[in-house]
Motif scaffolding. Structure first.
Motif, mmCIF file in Angstrom:
data_model
loop_
_atom_site.group_PDB
_atom_site.id
_atom_site.type_symbol
_atom_site.label_atom_id
_atom_site.label_comp_id
_atom_site.label_asym_id
_atom_site.label_seq_id
_atom_site.Cartn_x
_atom_site.Cartn_y
_atom_site.Cartn_z
ATOM 1 N N VAL A 206 0.818 -1.221 0.000
ATOM 2 C CA VAL A 206 0.000 0.000 0.000
ATOM 3 C C VAL A 206 0.854 1.275 0.000
ATOM 4 C CG1 VAL A 206 -1.652 1.320 1.403
ATOM 5 C CG2 VAL A 206 -2.009 -1.101 1.041
ATOM 6 N N VAL A 207 2.063 1.182 0.561
ATOM 7 C CA VAL A 207 2.911 2.377 0.687
ATOM 8 C C VAL A 207 4.093 2.358 -0.279
ATOM 9 C CG1 VAL A 207 4.367 3.731 2.250
ATOM 10 C CG2 VAL A 207 2.262 2.697 3.107
ATOM 11 N N VAL A 208 4.901 1.292 -0.220
ATOM 12 C CA VAL A 208 6.135 1.264 -1.023
ATOM 13 C C VAL A 208 5.843 1.178 -2.517
ATOM 14 C CG1 VAL A 208 8.303 0.035 -1.442
ATOM 15 C CG2 VAL A 208 7.425 0.232 0.887
ATOM 16 N N LEU A 209 4.911 0.292 -2.912
ATOM 17 C CA LEU A 209 4.588 0.134 -4.336
ATOM 18 C C LEU A 209 4.060 1.432 -4.955
ATOM 19 C CD1 LEU A 209 4.529 -1.858 -6.709
ATOM 20 C CD2 LEU A 209 2.213 -2.514 -6.011
ATOM 21 N N PRO A 210 3.074 2.115 -4.334
ATOM 22 C CA PRO A 210 2.638 3.405 -4.880
ATOM 23 C C PRO A 210 3.771 4.425 -4.982
ATOM 24 C CG PRO A 210 1.025 2.623 -3.314
ATOM 25 C CD PRO A 210 2.203 1.695 -3.221
ATOM 26 N N PHE A 211 4.640 4.462 -3.973
ATOM 27 C CA PHE A 211 5.765 5.403 -3.984
ATOM 28 C C PHE A 211 6.686 5.133 -5.175
ATOM 29 C CE2 PHE A 211 10.053 6.658 -2.239
ATOM 30 C CZ PHE A 211 9.845 8.026 -2.372
ATOM 31 N N LEU A 212 6.989 3.853 -5.414
ATOM 32 C CA LEU A 212 7.854 3.482 -6.545
ATOM 33 C C LEU A 212 7.186 3.801 -7.889
ATOM 34 C CD1 LEU A 212 9.291 0.058 -5.296
ATOM 35 C CD2 LEU A 212 10.462 2.269 -5.365
ATOM 36 N N LEU A 213 5.874 3.579 -7.974
ATOM 37 C CA LEU A 213 5.140 3.898 -9.207
ATOM 38 C C LEU A 213 5.157 5.397 -9.489
ATOM 39 C CD1 LEU A 213 2.033 1.530 -8.837
ATOM 40 C CD2 LEU A 213 3.855 1.342 -10.546
ATOM 41 N N ILE A 214 5.008 6.202 -8.437
ATOM 42 C CA ILE A 214 5.044 7.660 -8.595
ATOM 43 C C ILE A 214 6.431 8.110 -9.048
ATOM 44 C CG2 ILE A 214 4.923 9.874 -7.364
ATOM 45 C CD1 ILE A 214 2.742 8.524 -5.574
ATOM 46 N N ILE A 215 7.478 7.600 -8.388
ATOM 47 C CA ILE A 215 8.854 7.948 -8.768
ATOM 48 C C ILE A 215 9.119 7.536 -10.210
ATOM 49 C CG2 ILE A 215 11.309 7.496 -8.299
ATOM 50 C CD1 ILE A 215 9.988 9.271 -6.199
ATOM 51 N N GLY A 216 8.647 6.334 -10.586
ATOM 52 C CA GLY A 216 8.819 5.847 -11.960
ATOM 53 C C GLY A 216 8.124 6.747 -12.976
ATOM 54 N N SER A 217 6.903 7.173 -12.658
ATOM 55 C CA SER A 217 6.146 8.051 -13.563
ATOM 56 C C SER A 217 6.866 9.376 -13.782
ATOM 57 C CB SER A 217 4.746 8.327 -12.990
ATOM 58 O OG SER A 217 4.003 7.153 -12.907
ATOM 59 N N TYR A 218 7.340 9.968 -12.676
ATOM 60 C CA TYR A 218 8.028 11.257 -12.790
ATOM 61 C C TYR A 218 9.403 11.106 -13.457
ATOM 62 C CZ TYR A 218 4.501 13.912 -10.305
ATOM 63 O OH TYR A 218 3.319 14.542 -9.962
ATOM 64 N N ALA A 219 10.040 9.968 -13.295
ATOM 65 C CA ALA A 219 11.313 9.715 -13.987
ATOM 66 C C ALA A 219 11.088 9.687 -15.499
ATOM 67 C CB ALA A 219 11.924 8.401 -13.508
ATOM 68 N N GLN A 220 9.991 9.037 -15.923
ATOM 69 C CA GLN A 220 9.640 9.001 -17.345
ATOM 70 C C GLN A 220 9.302 10.397 -17.864
ATOM 71 O OE1 GLN A 220 9.619 6.442 -19.595
ATOM 72 N NE2 GLN A 220 10.533 5.123 -18.034
ATOM 73 N N ILE A 221 8.612 11.185 -17.026
ATOM 74 C CA ILE A 221 8.265 12.567 -17.410
ATOM 75 C C ILE A 221 9.538 13.388 -17.614
ATOM 76 C CG2 ILE A 221 7.257 14.725 -16.554
ATOM 77 C CD1 ILE A 221 5.085 12.976 -15.183
ATOM 78 N N VAL A 222 10.481 13.255 -16.681
ATOM 79 C CA VAL A 222 11.748 13.998 -16.765
ATOM 80 C C VAL A 222 12.504 13.614 -18.032
ATOM 81 C CG1 VAL A 222 14.027 14.305 -15.705
ATOM 82 C CG2 VAL A 222 11.990 14.347 -14.281
ATOM 83 N N CYS A 223 12.593 12.313 -18.314
ATOM 84 C CA CYS A 223 13.281 11.846 -19.529
ATOM 85 C C CYS A 223 12.620 12.383 -20.784
ATOM 86 C CB CYS A 223 13.294 10.309 -19.578
ATOM 87 S SG CYS A 223 14.322 9.554 -18.312
ATOM 88 N N SER A 224 11.281 12.394 -20.781
ATOM 89 C CA SER A 224 10.534 12.884 -21.940
ATOM 90 C C SER A 224 10.775 14.371 -22.164
ATOM 91 C CB SER A 224 9.039 12.619 -21.731
ATOM 92 O OG SER A 224 8.289 13.099 -22.818
ATOM 93 N N ILE A 225 10.792 15.158 -21.092
ATOM 94 C CA ILE A 225 10.978 16.607 -21.206
ATOM 95 C C ILE A 225 12.413 16.944 -21.613
ATOM 96 C CG2 ILE A 225 10.989 18.788 -19.898
ATOM 97 C CD1 ILE A 225 8.636 17.636 -18.281
#
Length: 313
Positions: A206-225
């Motif tokens: 409930v905590v670690v998995l959502p945190f990793l998914l959020i970090i992963g999403s923003y990492a992809q956003i940063v790479c895209s930008i």
């Protein structure tokens, strides 16, 4: 311990915050101001999203739910804390304590899942702008919100039901300002291994998995930008992701530190301060970080006031 020696606990005593008596009034005013700011900020967002049709988009659907969750999350603990700071009776009935713990877990988990949904929404909007409307369909958005509510109900109910199995003997003093799950487990005089196992396994999901998914999403956003060959790309990275990630890290970091990786050296004061970070500070900051300072919300606020002016005329 035999059944005869067990004492049925009818209430707990909340020790509250370790504040010297001479500073009690100052901190009471500070916490009251923070709570009112949280309530007002989140209410403004909910009302604006309901009133303005321009904000009836996936991002603002998630945001309105996040604001409702923040408002309730803070309201689960803050009124009782403020009451106890002015009262000589810091007691809380057993049933009320369990109810507070249930809703604390419920709205804390709900915030966690909604932050994932919002990160995914930003990921699709920035990385796949041409396919945004087809991917983030109304059906998917509503499904994500409903799934968040269902999962949080299950998780909060599971911990609450497991806690009702435990016996509490003569110890009834909770060294905290609310009925915290880990503090209650420490007071139990029966076997808590199943409870601790569920905290570790389900809590991790409930905590670690959502945190990793959020970090992963923003990492992809940063790479895209960063692929955009312009200096504006770098600025956009920090403006879009920096403030969001700081609040997300504050929220998840303190929860992971407190519940999943507790240190033997952690003092009660340190635990209480860390709890204040995600129960009071994060719900207060979210309205300013996610919405009140962006153009869409400012435009909606202006349109609402313009409509109000026209009605007066």
């Amino acid at each position: 311990m035999s059944e005869d020696n067990q004492t049925v606990i009818s209430k707990f005593l909340l020790l509250g915050l370790p504040i010297p008596p001479e500073h009690q009034h100052l901190f009471y005013v500070l916490f009251l101001a923070m709570y009112l700011t949280t309530v007002l900020g989140n209410l403004i967002i909910i009302i604006l999203i309901l009133l303005d049709s321009h904000l009836h988009t996936p991002m603002y659907l998630f945001l309105s739910n996040l604001s409702f969750s923040d408002l309730c999350f803070s309201s689960v603990t803050m009124p009782k804390l403020l009451q106890n700071m002015q009262s000589q009776d810091p007691s809380i009935p057993y049933a009320v304590c369990l109810t507070q713990m249930y809703f604390f877990l419920f709205f804390g988990d709900l915030e966690s899942f909604l932050l994932v949904a919002m990160a995914y929404d930003r990921y699709v909007a920035i990385c796949f702008p041409l396919h945004y409307t087809s991917i983030m369909s109304p059906k998917l958005c509503v499904s994500l919100v409903v799934l968040s509510w269902v999962l949080t109900t299950f998780h909060a109910m599971l911990h609450t039901l497991l806690l009702t199995r435990l016996s509490f003997c003569d110890k009834n003093v909770i060294p905290h300002f609310f009925c915290d799950l880990s503090a209650l487990l420490k007071l139990a005089c029966s076997d808590i291994h199943i409870n601790e196992l569920v905290v570790l396994i389900i809590g991790g999901l409930v905590v670690v998995l959502p945190f990793l998914l959020i970090i992963g999403s923003y990492a992809q956003i940063v790479c895209s930008i960063l692929k955009v060959p312009a200096t504006r790309g770098i600025h956009k990275v920090f403006s879009t992701c920096g403030s969001h990630l700081s609040v997300v890290s504050l929220f998840f970091g303190t929860i992971i530190g407190l519940y999943l990786c507790p240190s033997a050296n952690n003092s009660t004061v340190k635990d209480t301060v860390m709890s204040m970070m995600y129960t009071v500070v994060t719900p207060m900051l979210n309205p300013f970080i996610y919405s009140l300072r962006n153009r869409d919300m400012k435009g909606a606020l202006k349109r609402v006031f313009q409509k109000k002016s026209l009605f007066r005329l």
